[in-house]
Enzyme design. Sequence first.
Site, short mmCIF file in Angstrom:
data_model
loop_
_atom_site.label_atom_id
_atom_site.label_comp_id
_atom_site.label_asym_id
_atom_site.label_seq_id
_atom_site.Cartn_x
_atom_site.Cartn_y
_atom_site.Cartn_z
CG HIS A 125 -29.26 79.82 80.42
ND1 HIS A 125 -30.01 78.69 80.53
CD2 HIS A 125 -27.97 79.42 80.57
CE1 HIS A 125 -29.22 77.64 80.74
NE2 HIS A 125 -27.98 78.07 80.76
CE LYS A 140 -26.66 77.21 74.90
NZ LYS A 140 -26.82 77.73 76.27
CB THR A 141 -22.59 73.82 71.96
OG1 THR A 141 -23.06 74.00 73.28
CG2 THR A 141 -21.07 73.76 71.97
NE ARG A 166 -23.03 69.47 82.11
CZ ARG A 166 -23.74 70.46 81.60
NH1 ARG A 166 -23.14 71.48 81.01
NH2 ARG A 166 -25.06 70.45 81.66
CE LYS A 184 -26.22 76.27 84.53
NZ LYS A 184 -26.26 77.23 83.38
CG ASP A 244 -24.31 78.27 80.20
OD1 ASP A 244 -25.21 77.83 79.47
OD2 ASP A 244 -24.30 78.11 81.43
NE ARG A 265 -29.16 72.78 87.11
CZ ARG A 265 -30.47 72.88 87.26
NH1 ARG A 265 -30.98 73.25 88.44
NH2 ARG A 265 -31.30 72.63 86.27
CB SER A 311 -30.22 70.13 76.68
OG SER A 311 -29.44 69.01 76.37
#
Length: 528
Positions: free
Chosen positions: A217, A239-240, A319, A198, A254, A56, A235
Amino acid sequence: MNTVDKSIKLAELLQLEAVQHNLSVPRLVEKVLERQEGTLTATGAVQVHTGKYTGRSPQDKFIVDEESVTSKIDWGNVNQPFSAELFDSLYNKVLRYLSEQDELFTFNGFAGADARYRLPILVVNEYAWHNLFAKQLFIRPTEEELAEHDPQFTIISAPGFKADPAVDGTHSETFIIVSFERKVILIGGTEYAGEMKKSIFSIMNYLLPEQNILPMHCSANVGTEGDVALFFGLSGTGKTTLSADPKRRLIGDDEHGWSSSGVFNIEGGCYAKCVNLSEEKEPQIYNAIRFGAVLENVVVNEDSRLPDYDDVSLTENTRAAYPLQAIDNIVDPSVAGHPTTIIFLTADAFGVLPPISRLTKEQAMYHFLSGYTSKLAGTERGITSPVATFSTCFGSPFLPRRAGEYAKMLGEMIDQHNVSVYLVNTGWTGGEYGVGQRMKLQYTRSMVQAALEGELRNAETVQDQIFGLQVPTHVPGVPDEVLQPAKAWKDPQAYEVKAQELAMKFKDNFKHFSEGLDAIKNAGGPLI
């Protein structure tokens, strides 16, 4: 002399013969290959490069300063104002540019899996692979829904159009501009598809609170008894890994909304990180990357066409975009009840936060606003010791409104639905990074499982004397001494110094909240 009006309306653009409307996934894949925008991998996924922008561009993101929204936006480095006049000029230039292309691609879909609150969106793309990305990431309509689809917001993405900062008022050739009055997201000068995802999340973070819905989020899953859990974390916090539980069904990974009816996914797909991806570690993601998926900046073997997920020569931000339906064990549609448990994840490289602690409502609001984790020594040039990192509400780049609005809504939801909230440290124990060791994943899994099953709701706790957190004295499957950070350190004085240092960083970070959050600061923050 009369000037020729070269403006073109969006409705006129969409009527042009060059526009391909709502192509199927196979036809879009064909277009990507035909236009040489990407290549086909051995798994059937499409591999693409995003050029010089592999992430981004936050400095190039703006919100049009319009009368109806100006008092509601938290203006600053994240939400930079853009004039309506300059936006109109740039908008017309982009539409004219797109009208001159050989082909354009559109997608009609939704943001929000709950039909009562979803936002109908239109995506207009210069690139076929961007349109494929949108089709995989947003929610696809049925044939009946498509026939009656009335877009309330439009993404216009023109990577090939470069802005002139001196004329257009941008900071560079790249721009991501949201106009809430015109209901348009204008993107140009960047091929990074994540800007579309986003940007929609950002506008949902503005629109949903007006319907008394908390945008979040986070990832979300649900157990066999219908018990919903939310996982917040930046990150590297796990979490994942921790939300991908074979015993629980995935709601989404997400972006979610929390309404008076429960939780719903904002998206229809996943945008997963691929760095060091393996079937052994993350089988769900690995096996989801098949026909129709989009691989961004992943290096592929020229002969075998197999992806090399360990190769980060293009970027570490590799990604994969794929629909939720590519994963087994999901909730479809992605709607569930109210959460019973919320987990805040942090990877504390200072090694001083408890591995798990139960939070009061005020502590939950405080740590939600803080959004803490830490960068490690060696990850960036000049970092020689752990660096505290704070991201408001675990998603500061995507919050148009003032942070206190989101925190207030969270506190109200916790009270109303009697939710248990826990702070889980997946970082270091027995010392800071370089001295101690990373918390064992099996211990973290045991703690999370105990929290989800309600075993810690009324468990005996002791108060952490620096952070004020309630720490369980016993968790099944975890040694008791691991639960108390001070006891895990060999040098009690060294622990005290590091803990005080981190506590002060929390307090310093909280100073930038100016919207009457003293009660949360006093009741939810460190005790020092």
